[in-house]
Design a protein around this motif. Sequence first.
Motif, mmCIF file in Angstrom:
data_model
loop_
_atom_site.group_PDB
_atom_site.id
_atom_site.type_symbol
_atom_site.label_atom_id
_atom_site.label_comp_id
_atom_site.label_asym_id
_atom_site.label_seq_id
_atom_site.Cartn_x
_atom_site.Cartn_y
_atom_site.Cartn_z
ATOM 1 N N ALA A 121 0.836 -1.206 0.000
ATOM 2 C CA ALA A 121 0.000 0.000 0.000
ATOM 3 C C ALA A 121 0.869 1.254 0.000
ATOM 4 C CB ALA A 121 -0.929 -0.011 1.210
ATOM 5 N N LYS A 122 1.964 1.236 0.767
ATOM 6 C CA LYS A 122 2.888 2.373 0.780
ATOM 7 C C LYS A 122 3.540 2.550 -0.587
ATOM 8 C CE LYS A 122 4.144 2.541 5.672
ATOM 9 N NZ LYS A 122 5.233 2.325 6.641
ATOM 10 N N ALA A 123 3.923 1.441 -1.213
ATOM 11 C CA ALA A 123 4.576 1.498 -2.528
ATOM 12 C C ALA A 123 3.640 2.069 -3.588
ATOM 13 C CB ALA A 123 5.056 0.106 -2.946
ATOM 14 N N ARG A 124 2.344 1.765 -3.480
ATOM 15 C CA ARG A 124 1.367 2.281 -4.442
ATOM 16 C C ARG A 124 0.905 3.692 -4.091
ATOM 17 N NH1 ARG A 124 -1.016 -3.286 -4.045
ATOM 18 N NH2 ARG A 124 -2.287 -2.389 -2.396
ATOM 19 N N GLY A 125 1.341 4.220 -2.947
ATOM 20 C CA GLY A 125 0.961 5.566 -2.545
ATOM 21 C C GLY A 125 -0.405 5.658 -1.899
ATOM 22 N N GLU A 126 -0.968 4.514 -1.509
ATOM 23 C CA GLU A 126 -2.313 4.503 -0.937
ATOM 24 C C GLU A 126 -2.350 4.989 0.506
ATOM 25 O OE1 GLU A 126 -3.605 0.487 -1.471
ATOM 26 O OE2 GLU A 126 -3.762 0.695 -3.650
ATOM 27 N N THR A 127 -1.194 5.159 1.133
ATOM 28 C CA THR A 127 -1.163 5.579 2.529
ATOM 29 C C THR A 127 -0.749 7.037 2.682
ATOM 30 O OG1 THR A 127 1.130 4.858 2.789
ATOM 31 C CG2 THR A 127 -0.593 3.246 3.292
ATOM 32 N N ALA A 128 -0.661 7.765 1.582
ATOM 33 C CA ALA A 128 -0.186 9.152 1.613
ATOM 34 C C ALA A 128 -1.045 10.038 2.506
ATOM 35 C CB ALA A 128 -0.132 9.719 0.203
ATOM 36 N N ASP A 129 -2.348 9.802 2.555
ATOM 37 C CA ASP A 129 -3.241 10.633 3.353
ATOM 38 C C ASP A 129 -3.441 10.098 4.774
ATOM 39 O OD1 ASP A 129 -3.598 12.289 1.170
ATOM 40 O OD2 ASP A 129 -5.338 11.152 0.448
#
Length: 174
Positions: A47-55
């Motif tokens: 999820a971090k690699a896909r940027g899904e945790t940015a928010d």
Amino acid sequence: MSAPRLVPAPISLLFSEASQNPELFEREYHQLSESDENAINQWLKLAKARGETADSDPVLLQLMVELHNKIDALERFLKNEEPERVSLANAEEIDSIGFEHFNLSSPALTPGVSYYGRIEMPVHPKRDVGVFFNALGPTLAEIVKMHERDEKEWASYLTARERVLIREAKEKKQ
């Protein structure tokens, strides 16, 4: 060789001579480094690699993962499932540590001999760290192989112990 700088730190160590069962020790060493690679941790990395945790709040996210891991550990405990560990012949207490060395509280090492050990790190979350080390004396050991992540935790723990000692020394002066 000059004596390494060591800081008092109470840690438990289980160890055996590395030559007794090198393949088995190497296998456990690698398994211990991957023990944090459970399903939830793998999902979080993806999820971090896909940027899904940015928010997301990273601290809150990490706490949720740790809570999930604690529930998994409780479930294993209730089911009486223990992780399989290699049987190690000796148990000793480490009384002081350095960045690449540690010292045992009692003489238990044969100088010049290589050992494999499992250190129970007193950090959160508690976990075992696999380490290969050489005996420099009956109590002094030099770490020769430790996973990168474990090295960082070891260094952080050492730094935290130094801060505690500095604080205690300042309090005694007052």
